[in-house]
Design a protein around this motif. Structure first.
Motif, short mmCIF file in Angstrom:
data_model
loop_
_atom_site.label_atom_id
_atom_site.label_comp_id
_atom_site.label_asym_id
_atom_site.label_seq_id
_atom_site.Cartn_x
_atom_site.Cartn_y
_atom_site.Cartn_z
N ASP A 78 37.89 28.31 33.21
CA ASP A 78 36.64 28.97 32.86
C ASP A 78 35.66 27.96 32.26
O ASP A 78 34.47 27.97 32.57
CB ASP A 78 36.91 30.09 31.86
N ILE A 123 40.60 32.94 40.52
CA ILE A 123 40.66 34.37 40.31
C ILE A 123 40.39 34.83 38.89
O ILE A 123 39.73 35.82 38.68
CB ILE A 123 42.03 34.94 40.77
N THR A 124 40.91 34.09 37.91
CA THR A 124 40.78 34.61 36.56
C THR A 124 39.99 33.63 35.71
O THR A 124 40.50 32.61 35.30
CB THR A 124 42.16 34.83 35.92
N ILE A 150 43.65 40.24 36.84
CA ILE A 150 43.24 38.89 36.49
C ILE A 150 43.84 38.46 35.16
O ILE A 150 43.31 37.60 34.47
CB ILE A 150 41.71 38.77 36.45
N SER A 156 49.17 37.40 36.58
CA SER A 156 48.72 36.73 37.80
C SER A 156 48.85 35.23 37.69
O SER A 156 49.34 34.55 38.59
CB SER A 156 47.25 37.04 38.06
N LYS A 157 48.38 34.71 36.54
CA LYS A 157 48.42 33.27 36.36
C LYS A 157 49.86 32.75 36.33
O LYS A 157 50.18 31.72 36.93
CB LYS A 157 47.70 32.89 35.06
N ALA A 179 44.61 29.12 39.81
CA ALA A 179 44.45 30.52 39.45
C ALA A 179 43.22 30.70 38.57
O ALA A 179 42.45 31.64 38.75
CB ALA A 179 45.70 31.01 38.73
N GLU A 180 43.03 29.78 37.65
CA GLU A 180 41.89 29.95 36.74
C GLU A 180 40.56 29.71 37.43
O GLU A 180 39.55 30.30 37.08
CB GLU A 180 42.04 29.00 35.54
N THR A 216 45.77 38.46 42.80
CA THR A 216 44.75 39.19 42.04
C THR A 216 44.78 40.69 42.31
O THR A 216 44.62 41.49 41.39
CB THR A 216 43.34 38.69 42.41
#
Lengths: 272, 278, 250
Positions: free
Chosen positions: B231, B224-225, B143, B147-148, B220-221, B138
């Motif tokens: 999400d 960090i993002t 983000i 990154s992912k 990752a989701e 990150t």
């Protein structure tokens, strides 16, 4: 446990035993075995004499191992019954001991523990079972190898361990399923000679499965020839080989050679 | 003992009969797995439904509600949109890992020097909890997609590279000797024998890489993002829409399972003809 | 690998990479990569702090509990699947699904079920490790030679004896391989669980150091985790070697 085997012997004349011949250690009555869609055995009737060495001989796939395992109580028959010492077989019993084709030794246990394993399962004390095991280890010629592991032994020696294990439980009937098939030729001959000697000493009933004609003629009192699938008894032969003669004499004896040849002629029909 | 022996003459009859008998048996055992599978799914979903109806936990919705939520999310387009977001880095990451991993794996398998130099690194990386490095990404790369994608590569590359390496190293030596004995050049040996022989194992590594990639992208989701399926999960959890949250989680688990099953089917069908039908 | 006739052990190349790392770190060109010596110093300082000791204790406890559960449930599950055809057919699909599923997506679910705390981390470790243990145990059980089982039956082994003296022992090589893989997956599980829960053990430390851009400490705990994973794996591997002789002899 020996006590149990003795009671079995004592009760022999009672019950269904009346039907069996008094000197038959094992009586096979109308055994049939059908796997899902393959008929392996059809109507096997057979008496196996006490104290004799009987061989089941036949081409591959004739169901001879199946028959042996039914007698051992390891496989259930489709119909018919097996009497051992006059009692119907419903699973394995202490009066029978099995020697396996691939030895079936515990790889994590020493020769000593392997030979004593049958006794260990019966709950015999450590000293008692080790004393017995030591005796039979010596008897099969493995004295000094008590603390070795199976992977440290040759194929022939491993099978001797399997044999000693079967002897140690002091059963009446010893069943051997192609015991020499995973063993090289030299060892095999030596082993056959030992088997004959052992039979004299132990006075047990031996039931032996093989696909080798020479082996069968050499070691047996009686040979039961099975036909191809579905397996049926095609012939019973008594080779009458004089075992007082030396092994080499026997192997050159015309009577021995003729018997081998005549069995081969009979089997030929099945393999050609 | 009971195995049929190949003989001629009147045994041919027995053999023929065996084949005839075997055919319906195979059809029957072909039907049964599907039946068992349905039963197996029904059992687990049934237990889920009952456990949710009791409920064993206020945050454990029954399957029926979760499935309804899944349909709602499909209809309003939020799930497809999230998948578009999630699958992009996954696909890019897996493609890069494949190219890089197979290349490195083959190099390690063929050259002693690169084996000595690179293999230990990947052995460590495969055993190590690479997830620990995800937060680090990150800082450097923000983000976004990058990154992912890197998170996916971080988790997928080691297993792909190591499998490639093992596949090449374990290529059948008899085949290599055969190629040598017919005076094949080293190049022919590699291109015509070693690599084709190693392909199934390399491909199996790819499958493991894809599985690791799914773990990486979800991590990752979630970590960090806040985008994509991660999400959706985080959002519905925060507003206590547990059915929607479970639907998102279950859908990614099922999608990953289906992807892996498809890859395995491809592997069996195309790469391992000898395994076909078994 | 041999250099000038000397056999250089494979893992020695890691030293080459560490030296390279040190050089890059010394130049200060990459912010993310502090010199190895700095990381080691940070590690030595860290180990003496109460925070680290507490974090390590928490992490080991979650890991230990999760692994104990995973072995305690995974091995019997595998035995059941290996011995019973119906159980295998009913459960096989799910075990295979979860062994390669993106379990990181399940952690949020665990968090709402078990709360944001140790239980969730334990559950994550369990979920990461249990499936591979079950699958390998199943494979081991299916590998047990039929004749060994027949031998047990023909010498009248009771069911307890059959399992306790024959079947489980014969399946031990695969069971141990499964436990080794489970231990490695469990380390990944404890890290992922703690990262997502982020108030516990090493997860909290990672959070702290990455927020404060303390790269030396960040790498110090990362290296510790890597080393722990390798160490665990090699311990079980050494143990596996001791019984290897009979894996082939069965």
């Amino acid at each position: 446990m020996t006590a149990m085997a003795d009671t079995a012997t004592l009760t022999r004349p009672a019950g269904p035993a009346a039907a069996a011949k008094p000197d038959a250690a094992v009586s096979v009555r109308g055994i049939c075995k059908t796997y899902t869609d393959v008929e392996a055995l059809r109507g096997i009737d057979l008496d196996i004499e006490r104290g004799k060495l009987t061989t089941l001989l036949g081409p591959s796939g004739c169901g001879k191992t199946t028959l042996l395992k039914i007698i051992a109580g390891l496989i259930d028959q489709t119909s018919g019954e097996v009497l051992v010492n006059g009692r119907a077989v419903r699973g394995p019993g202490p009066e029978r001991a099995f020697v396996f084709q691939d030895f079936a030794l515990l790889p994590w246990a020493t020769v000593m523990r392997n030979v004593a394993f049958g006794l260990e399962l019966r709950g015999a004390s450590k000293t008692e079972r080790e004393e017995k095991a030591r005796h039979y280890i010596a008897e099969v010629g493995l004295a000094g190898f008590e603390d070795k592991y199976p992977h440290e032994l040759s194929g022939g020696m491993r099978q001797r361990v399997g044999l000693a294990r079967a002897l140690a439980v002091d059963a009446d009937v010893l069943m051997l399923d192609e015991p020499f098939s995973a063993v090289d030729e030299q060892t095999r001959r030596k082993f056959q000679e030992d088997l004959i000697r052992l039979r004299e000493v132990e006075k047990k009933t031996f039931l032996f499965v093989t696909h080798s004609i020479e082996e069968a003629v050499y070691v047996s009192d009686r040979i039961v020839l099975l036909s191809r699938r579905p397996g049926r008894i095609s012939e019973i032969i008594e080779p009458k080989v004089d075992h007082r003669a030396s092994p080499d004499e026997i192997r050159r004896d015309p009577h021995y050679l003729d018997t081998v040849e005549s069995i081969w002629q009979g089997l030929r029909n099945y393999v050609e | 003992m009971t195995a049929p022996v190949r003989l001629d003459g009147h045994t041919a009859g027995a053999l023929g009969a065996g084949q005839v008998a075997a055919a319906p048996a195979r059809r029957a055992s072909f039907d049964r797995p599907i039946l068992w599978r349905i039963l197996s799914v029904a059992l687990v979903l049934g237990v889920w439904e009952i456990a949710g109806q009791i409920p064993i936990n206020f945050a454990f919705p029954p399957f029926s509600e979760v499935f309804a939520a899944f349909l709602r999310m499909m209809a309003d387009g939020s799930l497809p949109a999230a998948y578009a977001e999630t699958l992009k880095p996954l696909v890019i990451g897996v493609v890069i890992s494949t190219v890089l991993g197979v290349g490195l794996g083959v190099a390690m398998g063929l050259s002693r020097l690169s084996e000595w130099l690179v293999a230990p690194v990947f052995i460590v990386l495969q055993a190590a909890p690479m997830a620990a490095l995800v937060p680090l990404l990150t800082f450097v790369y923000g983000i976004g997609l990058l990154s992912k994608t890197l998170a996916v590569i971080l988790l997928a590359l080691p297993v792909i590279a190591l499998n490639g390496y093992k596949a090449i190293r374990n290529a059948n030596p008899t085949l290599v000797a055969m190629c040598k004995s017919f005076l094949g050049t080293r190049r022919q040996q590699i291109v015509k024998v070693i690599i084709p022989d190693a392909t199934p194992v390399i491909f199996a590594g790819l499958r493991l890489g894809v599985a690791a990639g799914f773990i990486g992208v979800m991590l990752a989701e979630l970590l960090i993002t806040p985008t994509g399926i991660g999400d959706l999960i985080t959002y519905h959890r925060s507003v206590a829409d547990y059915a929607e949250m479970y639907a998102a989680v279950a859908s990614i688990v099922v999608l990953s399972a289906l992807t892996l099953a498809a890859l395995q089917a491809f592997e069996v069908r195309v790469l391992r003809p000898e395994k076909r039908g078994s | 690998m041999t250099i000038a006739g000397w056999r250089v052990p494979m893992m020695a190349s890691l030293l080459v990479w560490l030296v390279l790392w040190e050089i890059v770190g010394r130049t200060g060109a990459v912010f993310l990569i502090p010199p190895v010596t700095g990381i080691v110093e940070a590690g030595i300082r860290l180990v003496q702090t109460g925070t680290w000791q507490q974090a390590t204790f928490d992490t080991l406890r979650s890991y230990g509990l999760g692994m104990a559960l995973a072995i305690g449930i995974g091995v019997p599950l595998g035995v059941l699947m290996g011995r019973s055809k119906p159980a295998d057919k009913l459960l096989g699909m799910w075990v295979n699904l979860f062994v390669s599923a993106p379990l990181s997506a399940l952690v949020p679910v665990l968090m709402i079920l078990f709360g944001i705390g140790e239980k969730t981390v334990v559950a994550t470790v369990f979920l990461f490790a249990v499936w591979i243990i079950a699958l390998d145990t199943r494979a081991g059980i299916l590998h047990v030679p039929k004749s060994l089982e027949e031998m047990g039956r023909s010498y009248l082994a009771s069911p307890v004896q059959l399992y306790g003296k024959i079947i489980l022992w014969a399946a031990l090589p695969e069971i141990l391989a499964g436990i080794r893989l489970g231990l490695i997956r469990g380390v990944k599980g404890v890290v992922i669980g703690q990262l997502l829960v982020s108030i516990l053990g090493y997860g909290a430390l990672f959070e702290l150091y990455s927020r404060s851009f303390d790269m030396e400490h960040f790498w110090a705990i990362t290296f510790m985790l890597f080393a722990a994973a390798m160490l665990l794996s090699s311990i079980v591997e050494a143990f596996e070697k001791r019984i290897e002789y009979y894996a082939g002899a069965r």
